[in-house]
Design an enzyme around this catalytic site. Sequence first.
Site, PDB file in Angstrom:
ATOM      1  CB  SER A 416      -0.939   0.002   1.208  1.00  0.00           C
ATOM      2  OG  SER A 416      -0.204  -0.211   2.382  1.00  0.00           O
ATOM      3  CG  HIS A 437      -2.969  -0.809  -2.678  1.00  0.00           C
ATOM      4  ND1 HIS A 437      -3.308   0.488  -2.453  1.00  0.00           N
ATOM      5  CD2 HIS A 437      -3.176  -1.446  -1.489  1.00  0.00           C
ATOM      6  CE1 HIS A 437      -3.705   0.643  -1.208  1.00  0.00           C
ATOM      7  NE2 HIS A 437      -3.640  -0.513  -0.611  1.00  0.00           N
ATOM      8  CD  GLU A 449      -4.165   3.216  -5.031  1.00  0.00           C
ATOM      9  OE1 GLU A 449      -4.333   4.422  -5.091  1.00  0.00           O
ATOM     10  OE2 GLU A 449      -3.455   2.687  -4.157  1.00  0.00           O
ATOM     11  CG  ASN A 487      -3.012   4.161   1.637  1.00  0.00           C
ATOM     12  OD1 ASN A 487      -4.179   4.343   1.983  1.00  0.00           O
ATOM     13  ND2 ASN A 487      -2.435   2.973   1.658  1.00  0.00           N
TER      14      ASN A 487
END
Length: 720
Positions: A416, A437, A449, A487
Amino acid sequence: MTSYKTIKDVAVITIENPPVNALSLAVREGILDGLSRASKDDTVCAIVIIGGGRTFPAGADISEFANGKAFTKPLPQIIEKIESTQKPIVCAIHGTAFGGGLEVALGCHYRIASTRSKVGLPEVNLGILPGAGGTQRLPRLIGVWLAAEMICSGKPIEAVDADAKGILDDLVEISSLESVQTEYDKLLDAAITLALRVKNHSLEGKRVSQLKVEPVSDFFYEQLALQISKNARGMNAPLQALKAVKASAMFPFKEGMQREQQILGRLFVSSQAKALQHIFFAERQTMKIPGIDMKKGVPIKFVGVIGAGMMGSGIAINFIKKGIPVVLIDAEQEFLDRGVKAIEDYFKGRVKKGKTTRFLADRSLGYLRPSLHYEDLSNVDLVIEAVFENLDVKKSVLKHLDEICKPQTILCTNTSTLDIDQIASATNRPDRVIGTHFFSPANVMRLMENVAGSKTSERTIASVMQISKTISKIPVLVGNCFGFIGNRMLFPYNNQANALLQEGAFPHDVDKVLYDFGFPMGLFQMSDLAGNDIGLHIRKAQGIVDPSQRDPNERYVSTTADKLCEMKRFGVKSSKGWYSYAKGSRKGRPDKEVMDLIVENSKAEGFVRRNISAKEIEERCLYALINEGFKCLEEGMAYKPGDIDIIWIYGYGFPPQKGGPMHYADAVGLKKIYDSILQYGKADPKTSAWKPSKLLEQLASSGKKLAKYWTKKLKAQSNL
Ligand SMILES: CCCCCCCCCCCCC[C@H](O)CC(=O)SCCNC(=O)CCNC(=O)[C@H](O)C(C)(C)COP(=O)(O)OP(=O)(O)OC[C@H]1O[C@@H](n2cnc3c(N)ncnc32)[C@H](O)[C@@H]1OP(=O)(O)O
């Protein structure tokens, strides 16, 4: 867009507007033309309307809502014409008769459908309502209760269910093994047979608009409205659609139609409709990436997953569910057994809930091969490591995979935050290394992702994007930067939430504002749910927990968050976090110990606490998030604003009716956001998140909208 032929004196109007036969203007004109020809031709005794290719129309053409074409020869008029035609009209449904498609069917005198087809009125998902008579005809056909359920939820139903509800006159049995062409041929055949059978029947009782609606009590509407407010919190369309359905029971058809159209008119121009329609297209655009030819992807038929923890087993489920064999590897038998059990329990649960059959569940489990030996991966096409989030650990796993897997195998790392290029450098095939991800729980969350490193090849990207689609994910390609897109944007958003605690707010103040904005939960509740130790782990990896390692020119906002972990307040899992939790409950209560700690820390860090308005909380959290989104775009880490919106809606619960952070920014106005960012930055010069993005600055000063600017930019690029 339509074709016309006669078979055994039955006129067949075939709608031909691939891929989904949307009811565009040319289609509507074609239907009118077909009706006129059939009416004038004395040899024609009945009419069949059918969709060519794979489906009956899946609805009105959504792209015509923005360009205004929907208002020329509008669909409600076409359906009125269908219904009032003097020769019987049979509608033959296969594929997905959605929205306007089902409304066309409701205007026909008879409806038959393939058992493989689905029908539904999903308009509320686009922020509107079934606006071509759906809210007036469906209650007349199947009653207010069932119609309201279908219309307000927007959920499609299987043909068998539609038949049971009384939407259909007949079903045509088609097995799952038969081709679309066979389905079409059988359906057309059955439709013509029905048309010939009813050719001389009176149309009395066959025009749905002339049927009576049984009224239901106000209690029913109140209960449904309550349910909608809970299940579709913040969405206007479902409640408005309920009003239109209610009108069907209160007024004659013509007046009911007027009510429907009035409500449609209001919804049509609403910000929610624009946001939801933006999401509809953005979701489908994620596969369109400048410079990447998706056809270059190689088929993935055999997969490996490393790590049988929660993430690894969740990832494996996605593949075996689709019949793709998976070798699931762990280092210890105990961990492997636990992972396998979690997968078995997942399928057991689905069978119990009636979501699948024992047979299908067993078939999926048959595709799982647990193993303790990396050697069993020698032949896989793609392998995903889901081991501990640590650069060295991941590098050593990839190095090992590089030695064992065949040269063509794509190596995916599920991370991540970590640097894909560094992980890829441990291998001799950086072109075949990519980040995948997954969001937790990996078998539930649809977002992925996919992170391209500097050496990741077009073929690798295309292969991974394609296989992500195959396993029913919504894949978004993103660039390789810390936290990628989701993130990375979460950090400034979360930092503002923590900064607000330092200055005077409490977790429940911030969470309430975010919940009221439309997020399913606030940031502190989310952190408690995910585990506060995750944030600490990331801050440690960034080297900012130790005051001596921090940049003295950057404001540190996480002292309380760090202390919570020292106090073992990890969140829901330890029954204590930002909130306290009764055993087994996920509903947190504000906790005096935490509030005292926050006040104490504010004092220790030199803040004089003040009352902070809901407006300031909302702006600071969201504008910091949006500013980072602009930075992702200007750096080329995100390819399109819509990609960011999809990531935030599917990964972080951004309210879809607001269209995602970048769409929302355009709706608020970029100048307003830019000016506020400058203002907040002035008051807080040590927060680098308040440094405005160049792209935002440029668009704010030129008065342009991001969406328009970016579409133009992409067009210019593709013309180069
Ligand atoms: C002032 C008073 C005003 C009143 C005046 C009256 C005038 C206005 C009249 C309006 C009447 C409204 C009528 C009606 O009630 C409204 C509707 O019908 S809205 C549409 C409802 N239908 C849907 O929402 C279905 C949407 N589609 C899907 O769910 C899926 O596409 C599918 C059908 C399940 C198929 O899924 P897949 O096989 O996965 O394929 P994709 O989803 O990838 O789609 C392929 C391709 O097709 C495009 N597309 C799909 N549906 C539509 C559509 N309805 N319109 C336009 N385009 C559509 C999609 O974008 C993909 O395109 P690509 O990405 O390949 O370019």
